[in-house]
Design an enzyme around this catalytic site. Structure first.
Site, mmCIF file in Angstrom:
data_model
loop_
_atom_site.group_PDB
_atom_site.id
_atom_site.type_symbol
_atom_site.label_atom_id
_atom_site.label_comp_id
_atom_site.label_asym_id
_atom_site.label_seq_id
_atom_site.Cartn_x
_atom_site.Cartn_y
_atom_site.Cartn_z
ATOM 1 N N GLU A 1 0.771 -1.234 -0.249
ATOM 2 C CA GLU A 1 -0.049 -0.090 0.035
ATOM 3 C C GLU A 1 1.403 1.290 0.015
ATOM 4 O OE1 GLU A 1 -1.659 3.506 0.494
ATOM 5 O OE2 GLU A 1 -1.340 2.322 2.690
ATOM 6 N N CYS B 1 -2.974 8.145 4.444
ATOM 7 C CA CYS B 1 -2.791 7.319 2.456
ATOM 8 C C CYS B 1 -4.047 8.445 1.930
ATOM 9 C CB CYS B 1 -1.995 6.702 2.683
ATOM 10 S SG CYS B 1 -3.450 5.200 3.076
#
Length: 452
Positions: free
Chosen positions: A229, A263
């Site tokens: 990720e 994020c």
């Protein structure tokens, strides 16, 4: 020893021991030894381990929250919420052992084919190398540890050297409640230690961080399967028919949580011309109520960014955007690691605040009158994690969600919305594979076929 200092006042929070090549190799050796037995554990045994760890974490919740608050600089309320979510992640991972069911397929599917049965099962992958970031030092580790243990794997984790103490304490709690020796190990260090893990005796690598570091680890790991990720430059699109108060609440709440260091937080705010001024006024009013300061103070709404270089980088990007024609509506200044919540209007497409991910409390407004232009701009970018869309037009929801090249589209929510059991991840530079407990269980397993 590595000193861990508070981003707020520089005080010493704790120390961890820096790992060397021998230490990493020993942790991996112990994990391999533990896995040789644990791979044959039953789903009930794995579930029991994870539920006991979740319960022990619950007993330690306030102490763990204060560790996270001190080492990361997020508010104590945010830290408590992370501990709560981490307990849920562990508990749900234990519950999810039942989803690793197989299937039986016939082989005689064409005339003359042998009449046999193919039994498909999911087996433990082996030793997982887990490398985690500073922003959610506990829950993002649990999103790797929980599914890995539920699938029958061993774990060697390396937390960020900027915030390693919560991970270290979790490993201690795991040992207390009966994790077999070596099943969950922690090593500390920077990029060099991460590379040692990636190129070491592991079967699977799970990394959360930036694209450059992810690529370096992918190169170091060779043909190893990698789950990554790698961040996002996430848009929130607001249409004229939206609930503007709710949209403003989400935009500010999602962007300024943990000082913008998430994020999937809103980085680019696309406002339709018909409601742009009304939305800016609503957001500006909400920003005025965001109190910054000591993260341990119950009254503080937003804490610090992780360190002074990070704050300076956010400041640099804001100044460049202003030089390119953006207008500061609110904020735009900093005091050490405390950066004021910032709203910029008329940010040009070429500004770094629009083109790349910015880890800091800055909302960059882009105006539009045609949703297709927004779709084109988002799709042209390097990232593709998540997006948010505020509208009640179902036809537009279908069109935007189908055309956006991202891993997830949140309707009448911000891109930072996440549930622990739902697939989470992106495309392009945002990563490889998916997290989310049920999905990760399969990602961390090997498929075996036995035909009889």
């Amino acid at each position: 020893m590595v000193e861990v200092r508070s981003p707020f006042d520089g005080s010493l929070v704790g120390r961890v021991r820096q790992a060397d090549e021998i230490g990493v190799a020993e942790a991996l050796r112990q994990a391999r030894k533990a896995w040789s037995s644990f791979r044959f554990s039953t789903p009930a045994q794995r579930k029991n381990l994870l539920h006991r760890l979740a319960a022990r974490l619950g007993e330690e919740a306030e102490a763990m929250a204060r560790i996270i608050c001190a080492e990361v600089g997020k508010t104590i309320a945010e830290a408590r919420n992370e501990v709560r979510r981490a307990g849920n992640t562990l508990r749900l991972s234990g519950d999810a052992v039942t989803v690793l069911h197989g299937e039986v397929l016939p082989t005689a599917i064409v005339p003359g084919a042998p009449d046999k049965q193919a039994v498909i099962t999911h087996e433990p992958a082996g030793v997982l190398g887990a490398i985690t970031p500073f922003n959610y030092p506990l829950n993002l580790l649990c999103h790797k540890l929980g599914p890995a243990i539920a699938a029958g794997n061993a774990v060697v984790a390396k937390p960020s050297p900027k915030a390693p103490l919560a991970a270290q304490r979790l490993a201690e709690l795991a040992a207390e409640i009966g994790f077999p020796p070596g099943l969950f190990g922690i090593v500390h260090g920077g990029a060099d230690v991460a590379a040692m893990i990636a190129s070491g005796d592991i079967d699977l690598l799970s990394f959360t961080g930036g694209p450059a570091a992810g690529l370096a680890l992918k190169n170091a790991s060779g043909l190893l399967r990698c789950l990554m990720e790698l961040g996002g430059n996430d848009p929130l699109i607001v249409m004229p028919d939206a609930d503007l108060d709710r949209a403003a609440e989400v935009a500010t709440g999602h962007r300024f949580e943990i000082a913008g260091q998430s994020c999937a937080a809103v980085k680019r705010l696309y406002l339709h011309d018909d409601i742009r001024e009304a939305m800016i006024a609503r957001i500006e009013a909400r920003i005025a109520a965001v109190r910054t300061g000591d993260p341990a103070d119950e009254a503080t709404v937003m804490g610090t960014v992780i360190d002074e270089p990070a704050a300076a980088e956010v400041e640099r990007r804001v100044r460049l955007a202003v030089a390119d024609g953006a207008r500061i509506v609110a904020g735009g200044s900093r005091d050490g690691t405390l950066f004021t919540p910032t709203l910029l209007d008329a940010v040009p497409a070429q500004a770094e605040l629009v083109r790349t991910e910015t880890f800091g409390p800055v909302l960059a407004v882009r105006r539009f009158d045609d949703p297709d232009a927004v779709i084109a701009e988002v799709n042209a970018g390097a990232y593709g994690l998540q997006a948010g869309l505020f509208t009640n037009d179902h036809a537009l929801v279908k069109r935007v969600s189908r055309r956006l090249r991202v891993g997830g589209v949140m309707i009448n929510e911000g891109p930072d919305f996440r549930a622990e059991n739902v697939p989470f991840g992106g495309i392009k530079s945002s990563g490889l594979g998916r997290e989310g407990i049920h999905m990760t269980l399969r990602e961390m397993s090997e498929t075996k076929v036995v035909i009889d």
